[in-house]
Design a protein around this motif. Structure first.
Motif, PDB file in Angstrom:
ATOM      1  N   VAL A 316       0.829  -1.210   0.000  1.00  0.00           N
ATOM      2  CA  VAL A 316       0.000   0.000   0.000  1.00  0.00           C
ATOM      3  C   VAL A 316       0.858   1.253   0.000  1.00  0.00           C
ATOM      4  O   VAL A 316       0.626   2.191  -0.784  1.00  0.00           O
ATOM      5  CB  VAL A 316      -0.953  -0.003   1.209  1.00  0.00           C
ATOM      6  N   TYR A 317       1.884   1.284   0.856  1.00  0.00           N
ATOM      7  CA  TYR A 317       2.654   2.515   1.024  1.00  0.00           C
ATOM      8  C   TYR A 317       3.936   2.551   0.196  1.00  0.00           C
ATOM      9  O   TYR A 317       4.564   3.610   0.082  1.00  0.00           O
ATOM     10  CB  TYR A 317       2.968   2.727   2.504  1.00  0.00           C
ATOM     11  N   GLY A 318       4.307   1.396  -0.392  1.00  0.00           N
ATOM     12  CA  GLY A 318       5.489   1.379  -1.238  1.00  0.00           C
ATOM     13  C   GLY A 318       5.322   2.232  -2.482  1.00  0.00           C
ATOM     14  O   GLY A 318       6.291   2.809  -2.987  1.00  0.00           O
ATOM     15  N   GLN A 319       4.092   2.344  -2.995  1.00  0.00           N
ATOM     16  CA  GLN A 319       3.863   3.155  -4.192  1.00  0.00           C
ATOM     17  C   GLN A 319       4.096   4.640  -3.937  1.00  0.00           C
ATOM     18  O   GLN A 319       4.289   5.424  -4.870  1.00  0.00           O
ATOM     19  CB  GLN A 319       2.430   2.940  -4.690  1.00  0.00           C
ATOM     20  N   TYR A 320       4.091   5.053  -2.654  1.00  0.00           N
ATOM     21  CA  TYR A 320       4.398   6.435  -2.299  1.00  0.00           C
ATOM     22  C   TYR A 320       5.845   6.600  -1.852  1.00  0.00           C
ATOM     23  O   TYR A 320       6.238   7.692  -1.428  1.00  0.00           O
ATOM     24  CB  TYR A 320       3.486   6.905  -1.163  1.00  0.00           C
ATOM     25  N   GLY A 321       6.631   5.514  -1.906  1.00  0.00           N
ATOM     26  CA  GLY A 321       7.996   5.565  -1.397  1.00  0.00           C
ATOM     27  C   GLY A 321       8.072   5.561   0.109  1.00  0.00           C
ATOM     28  O   GLY A 321       9.061   6.026   0.695  1.00  0.00           O
ATOM     29  N   LEU A 322       7.035   5.012   0.771  1.00  0.00           N
ATOM     30  CA  LEU A 322       6.940   5.075   2.234  1.00  0.00           C
ATOM     31  C   LEU A 322       6.908   3.693   2.879  1.00  0.00           C
ATOM     32  O   LEU A 322       6.466   3.556   4.022  1.00  0.00           O
ATOM     33  CB  LEU A 322       5.674   5.846   2.646  1.00  0.00           C
TER      34      LEU A 322
END
Length: 391
Positions: A316-322
């Motif tokens: 979920v948050y990898g797409q935001y670099g997080l």
């Protein structure tokens, strides 16, 4: 964890992990040669704060290297360390403390820490895309003699280095406070780890005082937990990606990250069952194998909770670099629970004994974990859309 994860997103994974491992090794020198409890505790405290990068930066590295369709298998391989370490550590440490003294357990950690730091410094490559791009930009500046060259990432970024640092370092706490997925799934892992560490901190005393095992033999009892962990890693790790593909096909080809959380329905049952089984086996003075066997469902339930949640947060948050910041925020809750919750267990068992004490803990886990699991499996996509990352 609130330091290393955002630093790896700002400056790269490789040197954050390498330096963290080296600092961890250095503070084990203090532990191994400490002559007072105060020195020992201070070195353990500082080593824990500064040496935990590998636990959280690994999630970011998985996000860097793997497609979301393959993250389940990658996460299961990564989970071998955090989950199997507490199993084999007491086994090795028990025999070492018995044969050559407890100081050698920290000398071994010193050797392993230096070895892993060397591997990261000289062998492992950087995986973080922004860090790789900045390195290439710096190289081109030197080759072409053009100091005005900047990367595409920095073209529209007019903030000072200090502003970039403080904005990045606040990411995990921001996610924890503004994202229900990070907060409540972190609480789910916290409950699971709290119960795991109740087992880890009481099982040696149970086997030495009740079953009269030696310290080394008592450490072998952790293999029951290890069997459950390994079985679940092989089962859940090999089927999680397939389960997502199957559920996507049934959902008319629409993929949702919440499909990864279905194994939580298994874990919210197995963990309470393991607690109740363990407590009553100890209280009734059942055969030692019954106590060891109670750790198998706990190990299976641990993986069935930790692996899907970690993979979900990475996806979920990898797409935001997080990815690293999100897993850091969740891991902070579970590690805090693992550190402090076992302090409550002795008093609880003193008043209610093992049977009723673990029954109380098991029922609480069933209510809380089942509620959170069902909420995120069926309504998680609405929460995710309602509360996007605000960093």
């Amino acid at each position: 964890m609130f330091i290393h994860a955002p630093l790896s997103e700002l400056y790269g994974r490789k040197y954050v992990i390498a330096c963290s491992n080296l600092v961890f090794a250095i503070f084990n020198i203090g532990c191994a040669w400490a002559n007072s409890v105060n020195t020992f505790l201070a070195c353990r405290f500082l080593g824990g704060i500064l040496g935990c990068a590998s636990l959280v930066v690994g999630g970011g590295a998985i996000s860097d290297m793997f497609r979301r369709e393959d993250m389940g298998a990658a996460s299961s391989a990564f989970a071998l360390g955090p989950l199997m370490g507490p199993v084999f550590g007491p086994v090795i440490g028990g025999f070492m403390a018995e044969r050559v003294g407890w100081r050698w357990t920290f000398r071994l950690l010193l050797i392993l820490g230096c070895f892993m730091s060397a591997i990261f410094f000289f062998i492992v490559d950087e995986t973080n895309a922004p860090a790789i791009l900045r390195k290439k930009t710096y190289k081109k500046r030197k080759e072409l003699g053009r100091p005005e060259l900047i990367s595409a990432l920095d073209e529209f970024n007019r903030r000072s280095p200090g502003q970039i640092f403080w904005h990045g370092i606040s990411r995990p706490i921001t996610l924890l406070c503004t994202s229900p997925a990070v907060l409540f799934l972190g609480l789910y892992m916290a409950i699971a780890f709290a119960y795991l560490y109740i087992f880890l901190t009481t099982i040696t005393d149970v086997f030495t005082s009740i079953y009269h095992f030696s310290t080394g033999i008592a450490g072998l009892s952790y293999l029951g937990l290890g069997t459950g962990l390994m079985s679940a890693l092989l089962t859940v790790g090999s089927t999680n990606d397939k389960l997502v593909r199957y559920l996507t096909e049934r959902n008319n080809g629409v993929r949702m990250p919440e499909f990864r959380l279905r194994p939580l329905l298994l874990s919210c049952i197995l963990i309470p069952v393991a607690m109740i089984w363990y407590g009553w086996a100890v209280q009734r003075r059942a055969h030692w194998f019954a106590v060891v066997a109670s750790m198998f469902p706990l190990g299976f339930g641990m993986v069935s909770s930790m692996l899907p949640i970690q993979t979900y947060l990475i996806e979920v948050y990898g797409q935001y670099g997080l990815a690293a910041s999100a897993t850091a925020a969740g891991n902070c809750l579970r590690m805090t629970a693992g550190a402090f919750f076992p302090l409550v267990a002795p008093t609880l068992f003193q008043h209610l004994d093992y049977g009723w004490g673990t029954t109380l803990l098991g029922l609480l886990a069933l209510l809380m974990c089942a509620g959170m699991a069902l909420t995120f499996i069926f309504f998680g996509h609405k929460l995710r859309e309602r509360f996007p990352p605000r960093v």
